[in-house]
Scaffold this motif. Structure first.
Motif, PDB file in Angstrom:
ATOM      1  N   ALA A  64       0.835  -1.206   0.000  1.00 27.45           N
ATOM      2  CA  ALA A  64       0.000   0.000   0.000  1.00 27.45           C
ATOM      3  C   ALA A  64       0.871   1.258   0.000  1.00 27.45           C
ATOM      4  O   ALA A  64       1.969   1.248   0.582  1.00 27.45           O
ATOM      5  CB  ALA A  64      -0.903  -0.005   1.219  1.00 27.45           C
ATOM      6  N   PRO A  65       0.369   2.327  -0.651  1.00 27.89           N
ATOM      7  CA  PRO A  65       1.171   3.564  -0.726  1.00 27.89           C
ATOM      8  C   PRO A  65       1.541   4.126   0.641  1.00 27.89           C
ATOM      9  O   PRO A  65       2.580   4.773   0.789  1.00 27.89           O
ATOM     10  CB  PRO A  65       0.247   4.537  -1.469  1.00 27.89           C
ATOM     11  N   ASP A  66       0.694   3.897   1.662  1.00 33.45           N
ATOM     12  CA  ASP A  66       1.005   4.472   2.976  1.00 33.45           C
ATOM     13  C   ASP A  66       1.832   3.541   3.855  1.00 33.45           C
ATOM     14  O   ASP A  66       2.162   3.875   4.983  1.00 33.45           O
ATOM     15  CB  ASP A  66      -0.284   4.878   3.701  1.00 33.45           C
ATOM     16  N   ALA A  67       2.174   2.344   3.347  1.00 36.58           N
ATOM     17  CA  ALA A  67       3.053   1.451   4.108  1.00 36.58           C
ATOM     18  C   ALA A  67       4.500   1.844   3.812  1.00 36.58           C
ATOM     19  O   ALA A  67       4.854   2.065   2.657  1.00 36.58           O
ATOM     20  CB  ALA A  67       2.811   0.004   3.707  1.00 36.58           C
ATOM     21  N   THR A  68       5.285   1.958   4.847  1.00 37.22           N
ATOM     22  CA  THR A  68       6.680   2.361   4.653  1.00 37.22           C
ATOM     23  C   THR A  68       7.561   1.132   4.690  1.00 37.22           C
ATOM     24  O   THR A  68       7.561   0.406   5.672  1.00 37.22           O
ATOM     25  CB  THR A  68       7.123   3.321   5.772  1.00 37.22           C
ATOM     26  N   ALA A  69       8.271   0.896   3.596  1.00 37.30           N
ATOM     27  CA  ALA A  69       9.172  -0.249   3.569  1.00 37.30           C
ATOM     28  C   ALA A  69      10.366   0.060   2.680  1.00 37.30           C
ATOM     29  O   ALA A  69      10.264   0.835   1.723  1.00 37.30           O
ATOM     30  CB  ALA A  69       8.452  -1.483   3.040  1.00 37.30           C
ATOM     31  N   VAL A  70      11.485  -0.528   3.000  1.00 37.17           N
ATOM     32  CA  VAL A  70      12.694  -0.380   2.194  1.00 37.17           C
ATOM     33  C   VAL A  70      13.217  -1.767   1.874  1.00 37.17           C
ATOM     34  O   VAL A  70      13.270  -2.626   2.747  1.00 37.17           O
ATOM     35  CB  VAL A  70      13.776   0.405   2.983  1.00 37.17           C
ATOM     36  N   LEU A  71      13.555  -1.986   0.603  1.00 40.54           N
ATOM     37  CA  LEU A  71      14.242  -3.204   0.220  1.00 40.54           C
ATOM     38  C   LEU A  71      15.458  -2.767  -0.593  1.00 40.54           C
ATOM     39  O   LEU A  71      15.313  -2.172  -1.660  1.00 40.54           O
ATOM     40  CB  LEU A  71      13.331  -4.114  -0.617  1.00 40.54           C
ATOM     41  N   THR A  72      16.629  -2.999  -0.037  1.00 40.14           N
ATOM     42  CA  THR A  72      17.858  -2.556  -0.697  1.00 40.14           C
ATOM     43  C   THR A  72      18.767  -3.745  -0.966  1.00 40.14           C
ATOM     44  O   THR A  72      19.007  -4.549  -0.063  1.00 40.14           O
ATOM     45  CB  THR A  72      18.608  -1.548   0.201  1.00 40.14           C
ATOM     46  N   ILE A  73      19.255  -3.846  -2.195  1.00 44.97           N
ATOM     47  CA  ILE A  73      20.304  -4.827  -2.490  1.00 44.97           C
ATOM     48  C   ILE A  73      21.617  -4.047  -2.519  1.00 44.97           C
ATOM     49  O   ILE A  73      21.858  -3.218  -3.397  1.00 44.97           O
ATOM     50  CB  ILE A  73      20.036  -5.551  -3.814  1.00 44.97           C
ATOM     51  N   GLY A  74      22.437  -4.283  -1.515  1.00 46.40           N
ATOM     52  CA  GLY A  74      23.675  -3.506  -1.384  1.00 46.40           C
ATOM     53  C   GLY A  74      24.876  -4.216  -1.945  1.00 46.40           C
ATOM     54  O   GLY A  74      25.973  -3.644  -1.999  1.00 46.40           O
ATOM     55  N   CYS A  75      24.683  -5.443  -2.376  1.00 47.50           N
ATOM     56  CA  CYS A  75      25.819  -6.230  -2.875  1.00 47.50           C
ATOM     57  C   CYS A  75      25.337  -7.130  -4.003  1.00 47.50           C
ATOM     58  O   CYS A  75      24.333  -7.838  -3.859  1.00 47.50           O
ATOM     59  CB  CYS A  75      26.368  -7.060  -1.707  1.00 47.50           C
ATOM     60  N   PHE A  76      26.023  -7.071  -5.152  1.00 48.42           N
ATOM     61  CA  PHE A  76      25.713  -7.951  -6.297  1.00 48.42           C
ATOM     62  C   PHE A  76      27.050  -8.339  -6.888  1.00 48.42           C
ATOM     63  O   PHE A  76      27.743  -7.499  -7.481  1.00 48.42           O
ATOM     64  CB  PHE A  76      24.837  -7.192  -7.311  1.00 48.42           C
TER      65      PHE A  76
END
Ligand SMILES: [Zn+2]
Ligand SMILES: [Zn+2]
Length: 392
Positions: A226-238
Motif C-alpha cells: 500500500a502507498p502508505d506502508a513504509t518499507a525499504v528493500l535494498t540490495i547492497g551487494c551484487f
C-alpha cells in the motif's frame, strides 16, 4: 517515595558503575565480566539474580503485594571498535567500546534496582529486571525470550530505554505505535551454468538472471504494498564473474528489508522468496534465499505507552516527556519482547555539554551523565506506575 529525589541521591553510584562498565566493554554474548559485575551488584542489594538465555541476567523486585508483573530492560553489550572520546575513563581495550551507551543503560537499571529494592514492600506486583546480551547482534533478547524471561512469573507488560547523544539531556521521548523499524538481512545465490562469453546459448547466465531478480524485487515496493506502508528493500551487494568473456557459474546478492509493520514485513519476505525462486526457474536456473539478522518492528502498545508515559511525566515533569516521537529507521532487538507482550520504549536524551553531539556508534561519542537521574527515575516510575494502574 520520591523517585526523582532518590535517583538524585544515588547519582554518584550510578555514574561510578557506568564508568566501570565503560572501561571494561565486552561484545555480543561474551559478557562474562559484565554479567559477573551486574550479578554482584544485585546480590549486594539483596536480589537473587538468575542466568537466562546466553549471558542474560534476570532478577525480581516486589512480589510482596499481589499484582501483575512488568519487565524493564537494559542491554549490556559494546561494539567492536576503538574508542576516541578522550574521556579519562575510556575503554581499556582497543577492540571494544561502549559507543552505543549500553553501559549507561546497565548502570541506570542497576540504579532502578536499588530504588525498587528499598521500596519493595510497597510494590503492587512484581518488577522483573532484564539485563540482556548481544543487542547489537540482534540475538540477545531472542535468547532470553527462548530462555523463559517472559515466564515465571508471566510478564504482563514491558519497557526498555535507549540513550541518544543527539537529544537534549534528560528528555524522555516515545512513539505511540510504530517506533523503530524491523530488520532482515537476506542473501541470494543464483546457480546457473558457466561458459564462454561468445556462446551464451551453451550456458545459463546468472548475471542476466540476477538482473531480472533485482528488477522483479523492485516491483514489491512499487506495485504490491500500500502507498502508505513504509518499507525499504535494498540490495547492497551484487557479485558475479571475474572476466569479460567468461559467463560465471553463479551470482551472489545481499541486502536488507526494513519496515514499520510486521505484517508488511512478512509479506515482503514471502514475495522476495517467490520472486527469486520463480525468476530463476523461468530462466532455467535455480536460486536460494537465506535470511540472517532478523528482528521485528518495535511497535509500542498505545494504552501501555500512555499509562507508562504519564507515570514518568508525573515524576520527572511533563515538560521533560514527549509522546509524539516520529518513528526511527533503526532497529532494536527489544522488538523480540514487544512482539510478545504489550510494551513501550523510551528514548532518553543524553546530549553532552560543551562537546559535539556525535551520532550513536561514533568513536568520539560522549553522553551526559546528568541524564542518568531521569533515566533511573523513569525506570522506577514507569514500572511502579503501570503496576498501580492495574491494581486500581
Ligand atoms: Zn547500537
Ligand atoms: Zn544501542
Amino acid at each position: 517515595m520520591d523517585y526523582l529525589k532518590r535517583a538524585n541521591e544515588i547519582k554518584d553510584e550510578v555514574i561510578a558503575n557506568r564508568r566501570y562498565l565503560h572501561q571494561h566493554p565486552e561484545l555480543g554474548h561474551a559478557l562474562d565480566n559484565t554479567v559477573c559485575f551486574v550479578k554482584e551488584k544485585l546480590i549486594e542489594m539483596g536480589y537473587e539474580p538468575k542466568d537466562c538465555g546466553d549471558h542474560g541476567v534476570v532478577a525480581l523486585a516486589g512480589g510482596k503485594k499481589p499484582g501483575k508483573c512488568i519487565l524493564i530492560r537494559a542491554d549490556m553489550d559494546a561494539l567492536p571498535m576503538k574508542e576516541e572520546s578522550g574521556l579519562e575513563f575510556s575503554s581499556l581495550t582497543d577492540s571494544a567500546a561502549h559507543t552505543c551507551g549500553h553501559d549507561t543503560h546497565t548502570a541506570m537499571l542497576l540504579g532502578a534496582a536499588k530504588v525498587l529494592k528499598e521500596m519493595e514492600d510497597e510494590i503492587p506486583g512484581t518488577v522483573k529486571l532484564m539485563f540482556q546480551p548481544a543487542e547489537e547482534m540482534l540475538t540477545g533478547a531472542d535468547s532470553m525470550v527462548k530462555g523463559g524471561v517472559l515466564e515465571n512469573p508471566h510478564v504482563d507488560a514491558a519497557f526498555g530505554l535507549h540513550i541518544f547523544a543527539s537529544l537534549p539531556a534528560g528528555r524522555v521521548l516515545y512513539s505511540v505505535g510504530p517506533m523503530m523499524s524491523s530488520i532482515d538481512i537476506f542473501e541470494i545465490r543464483v546457480n546457473g551454468k558457466g561458459g564462454h562469453g561468445s556462446q551464451p546459448n551453451t550456458s545459463v547466465d546468472p548475471v542476466v538472471i540476477g538482473s531480472h531478480i533485482v528488477t522483479g524485487l523492485e516491483t514489491i515496493n512499487a506495485r504490491e504494498i500500500a502507498p502508505d506502508a513504509t518499507a525499504v528493500l535494498t540490495i547492497g551487494c551484487f557479485q558475479a564473474g571475474s572476466k569479460f568473456n567468461i559467463i560465471p557459474d553463479s551470482a551472489f546478492m545481499s541486502g536488507t528489508i526494513r519496515t514499520f509493520d510486521n505484517d508488511v514485513r512478512a509479506f515482503i519476505k514471502k514475495r522476495l522468496v517467490e520472486i527469486v525462486e520463480g525468476t530463476a526457474r523461468t530462466y532455467r536456473a535455480n536460486a536460494t534465499v537465506e535470511f540472517h539478522g532478523e528482528g521485528g518492528a518495535l511497535i509500542t502498545d498505545p494504552e501501555t505507552a500512555r499509562i507508562i508515559g504519564d507515570s514518568v511525566a508525573a515524576v520527572i515533569g511533563a515538560e521533560n516527556v514527549d509522546g509524539s516521537l516520529p518513528p526511527i529507521s533503526g532497529s532494536e532487538d527489544f522488538a523480540f519482547v514487544t512482539c510478545e507482550v504489550p510494551s513501550t520504549f523510551f528514548v532518553l536524551g543524553g546530549c553532552p555539554v560543551d562537546y559535539p553531539a556525535y551520532p550513536q556508534h561514533s568513536p568520539q561519542i560522549r553522553f551526559n551523565e546528568d541524564a542518568f537521574v531521569n533515566g533511573v527515575a523513569a525506570y522506577v516510575a514507569g514500572a511502579v506506575g503501570w503496576l498501580e494502574s492495574q491494581a486500581e
